[in-house]
Design an enzyme around this catalytic site. Sequence first.
Site, short mmCIF file in Angstrom:
data_model
loop_
_atom_site.label_atom_id
_atom_site.label_comp_id
_atom_site.label_asym_id
_atom_site.label_seq_id
_atom_site.Cartn_x
_atom_site.Cartn_y
_atom_site.Cartn_z
N TYR A 219 7.66 2.24 -7.84
CA TYR A 219 6.87 0.90 -8.10
C TYR A 219 6.40 0.73 -9.57
O TYR A 219 6.69 -0.41 -10.14
CB TYR A 219 5.69 0.74 -7.15
CG TYR A 219 6.21 1.03 -5.71
CD1 TYR A 219 7.20 0.22 -5.06
CD2 TYR A 219 5.43 1.91 -4.84
CE1 TYR A 219 7.42 0.35 -3.88
CE2 TYR A 219 5.92 1.86 -3.57
CZ TYR A 219 6.86 0.93 -3.02
OH TYR A 219 7.10 1.22 -1.51
N GLU B 1 0.92 -1.22 0.09
CA GLU B 1 0.12 -0.03 -0.03
C GLU B 1 0.91 1.18 0.26
O GLU B 1 1.87 1.17 0.64
CB GLU B 1 -0.94 0.02 1.17
CG GLU B 1 -1.98 -0.89 1.12
CD GLU B 1 -2.27 -1.72 2.53
OE1 GLU B 1 -1.34 -1.55 3.32
OE2 GLU B 1 -2.79 -2.78 2.27
N ASN C 267 2.23 9.94 -2.52
CA ASN C 267 3.72 9.86 -2.23
C ASN C 267 4.52 9.46 -3.74
O ASN C 267 4.64 8.33 -4.19
CB ASN C 267 4.17 8.46 -1.29
CG ASN C 267 5.75 8.24 -1.13
OD1 ASN C 267 6.30 8.75 -1.73
ND2 ASN C 267 5.79 7.46 0.10
C1 LIG Z 1 10.50 6.15 -2.32
C2 LIG Z 1 12.22 5.74 -2.16
C3 LIG Z 1 12.45 4.53 -1.62
C4 LIG Z 1 12.90 5.93 -3.52
O1 LIG Z 1 14.41 5.37 -3.42
P1 LIG Z 1 15.22 5.68 -4.48
O2 LIG Z 1 16.60 5.04 -3.97
O3 LIG Z 1 15.59 7.37 -4.17
O4 LIG Z 1 14.69 5.34 -5.73
P2 LIG Z 1 15.35 5.12 -6.98
O5 LIG Z 1 16.60 6.08 -7.35
O6 LIG Z 1 15.60 3.68 -7.29
O7 LIG Z 1 14.42 5.57 -8.20
C5 LIG Z 1 13.95 4.67 -9.17
C6 LIG Z 1 12.78 5.53 -10.02
O8 LIG Z 1 11.69 5.88 -9.28
C7 LIG Z 1 11.21 7.21 -9.58
N1 LIG Z 1 11.63 8.11 -8.47
C8 LIG Z 1 12.37 7.96 -7.27
N2 LIG Z 1 12.31 9.24 -6.58
C9 LIG Z 1 11.35 9.94 -7.36
C10 LIG Z 1 11.10 11.53 -7.11
N3 LIG Z 1 11.37 12.05 -5.75
N4 LIG Z 1 10.28 11.91 -7.77
C11 LIG Z 1 9.95 11.40 -9.05
N5 LIG Z 1 10.34 9.95 -9.48
C12 LIG Z 1 11.03 9.30 -8.51
C13 LIG Z 1 12.01 7.48 -10.89
O9 LIG Z 1 11.27 7.10 -11.92
C14 LIG Z 1 13.33 6.82 -10.63
O10 LIG Z 1 14.06 6.60 -11.87
P3 LIG Z 1 14.89 7.53 -12.37
O11 LIG Z 1 15.96 8.18 -11.34
O12 LIG Z 1 15.81 6.96 -13.26
O13 LIG Z 1 14.08 8.91 -12.65
C15 LIG Z 1 12.99 6.94 -1.39
O14 LIG Z 1 12.35 8.09 -1.95
C16 LIG Z 1 12.30 7.03 -0.19
O15 LIG Z 1 13.23 6.25 0.86
N6 LIG Z 1 11.26 7.82 0.14
C17 LIG Z 1 10.99 8.01 1.78
C18 LIG Z 1 10.30 6.54 2.43
C19 LIG Z 1 8.86 6.26 1.69
O16 LIG Z 1 8.20 6.92 1.20
N7 LIG Z 1 8.77 4.95 1.23
C20 LIG Z 1 7.62 4.24 0.62
C21 LIG Z 1 6.70 3.75 1.58
S1 LIG Z 1 5.46 2.92 0.55
#
Ligand SMILES: CC(C)(COP(=O)(O)OP(=O)(O)OC[C@H]1O[C@@H](n2cnc3c(N)ncnc32)[C@H](O)[C@@H]1OP(=O)(O)O)[C@@H](O)C(=O)NCCC(=O)NCCS
Length: 161
Positions: free
Chosen positions: A121, A109, A114
Amino acid sequence: MIIRSATPDDVPAIRALEQETDTAAHWAEREYDALFATEAPLRVALVGTSEADRNHLIGFVIARCAAAEWEIENVVVAPEKRRRAVGIKIIRELLVRAQSAGVTSVLLEVRESNTAARRLYEKLGFSQQGRRSKYYRNPEEDALLLTFNIKNLRQFHLEAE
Ligand SMILES: CC(C)(COP(=O)(O)OP(=O)(O)OC[C@H]1O[C@@H](n2cnc3c(N)ncnc32)[C@H](O)[C@@H]1OP(=O)(O)O)[C@@H](O)C(=O)NCCC(=O)NCCS
């Protein structure tokens, strides 16, 4: 980055990262302690660490495991390491392990607002299966229910190459 199974020694760093992250799922200390208890529900917890220091936490994912279906309960990447494909690599490793365990789908979920998590995802191949109205509190918000069909994992790997 090294991705490995979490150990009890990782719990303080996992907790610290979770607590500083507003959009993470917040667990009580006893829930983390129970992660490794023998009578606890089966879970998979993976951590990403730096190659130089395998105790330096970069990110983590925790999933609850049932026979046919795993549910991602929490995933966080350290703020200074975001947008470097850490999240995608950690979740992909979880999907590979789910496939090895004979699981058919992985679900989760996510808050509708977010965007970072939803895009991550989506990029991995999750699709929306439903919505849970006003599921979250503080602030109140709908949850989107996303699933990944393990049958699509091979295709994803081929496309990513
Ligand atoms: C969500 C989260 C885990 C993503 O981790 P990350 O290591 O930054 O993600 P990645 O670098 O692997 O990103 C993969 C793709 O996701 C998308 N993405 C990731 N962060 C993004 C952002 N801030 N805005 C838009 N797209 C984003 C992009 O498509 C990205 O690919 P690209 O960089 O080639 O464009 C991180 O932002 C986080 O820790 N957030 C806080 C915790 C959270 O909300 N967890 C989810 C709970 S359901």
